[in-house]
Write a protein that holds these residues in place. Structure first.
Motif, mmCIF file in Angstrom:
data_model
loop_
_atom_site.group_PDB
_atom_site.id
_atom_site.type_symbol
_atom_site.label_atom_id
_atom_site.label_comp_id
_atom_site.label_asym_id
_atom_site.label_seq_id
_atom_site.Cartn_x
_atom_site.Cartn_y
_atom_site.Cartn_z
ATOM 1 N N ARG A 150 -44.649 29.227 85.135
ATOM 2 C CA ARG A 150 -45.155 29.694 83.843
ATOM 3 C C ARG A 150 -46.326 28.824 83.382
ATOM 4 O O ARG A 150 -47.346 29.350 82.913
ATOM 5 C CB ARG A 150 -44.037 29.664 82.806
ATOM 6 N N ASN A 151 -46.184 27.509 83.519
ATOM 7 C CA ASN A 151 -47.266 26.609 83.114
ATOM 8 C C ASN A 151 -48.512 26.826 83.955
ATOM 9 O O ASN A 151 -49.629 26.768 83.444
ATOM 10 C CB ASN A 151 -46.817 25.155 83.219
ATOM 11 N N ARG A 152 -48.319 27.076 85.230
ATOM 12 C CA ARG A 152 -49.474 27.302 86.099
ATOM 13 C C ARG A 152 -50.170 28.616 85.749
ATOM 14 O O ARG A 152 -51.391 28.693 85.712
ATOM 15 C CB ARG A 152 -49.028 27.311 87.557
ATOM 16 N N ARG A 153 -49.380 29.651 85.467
ATOM 17 C CA ARG A 153 -49.944 30.956 85.120
ATOM 18 C C ARG A 153 -50.738 30.879 83.811
ATOM 19 O O ARG A 153 -51.800 31.495 83.674
ATOM 20 C CB ARG A 153 -48.824 31.982 85.005
ATOM 21 N N LEU A 154 -50.246 30.109 82.834
ATOM 22 C CA LEU A 154 -50.921 29.964 81.546
ATOM 23 C C LEU A 154 -51.944 28.833 81.534
ATOM 24 O O LEU A 154 -52.571 28.587 80.503
ATOM 25 C CB LEU A 154 -49.877 29.714 80.444
ATOM 26 N N ALA A 155 -52.119 28.156 82.657
ATOM 27 C CA ALA A 155 -53.065 27.049 82.806
ATOM 28 C C ALA A 155 -52.756 25.929 81.816
ATOM 29 O O ALA A 155 -53.651 25.337 81.223
ATOM 30 C CB ALA A 155 -54.504 27.531 82.669
#
Length: 63
Positions: free
Chosen positions: A22-27
């Motif tokens: 999730r953190n990677r997808r939302l940068a």
């Protein structure tokens, strides 16, 4: 007892991996606790793999 440990490990791994995704997808940057727990799970997995490989090899050799 082993079932409880496996369930806990699986749940923790699932939560950590989904939060990282999730953190990677939302940068977004990963929180320090997420990184620490992720590295802990990685080390635990590697340690268990080494222990199980040693047990398997000792059974194979017969020692």
């Amino acid at each position: 007892m082993v079932e409880f440990a496996a369930l806990t490990y699986g749940l923790l791994a699932s939560v950590i991996l989904s939060a990282a995704q999730r953190n990677r997808r939302l940068a977004l940057p990963h929180p320090p606790m997420l990184l620490c727990t992720g590295y802990l799970l990685c080390g635990l997995s590697a340690g268990i793999a080494v222990i199980l490989a040693y047990i398997a090899l000792s059974q194979f050799v017969g020692g």
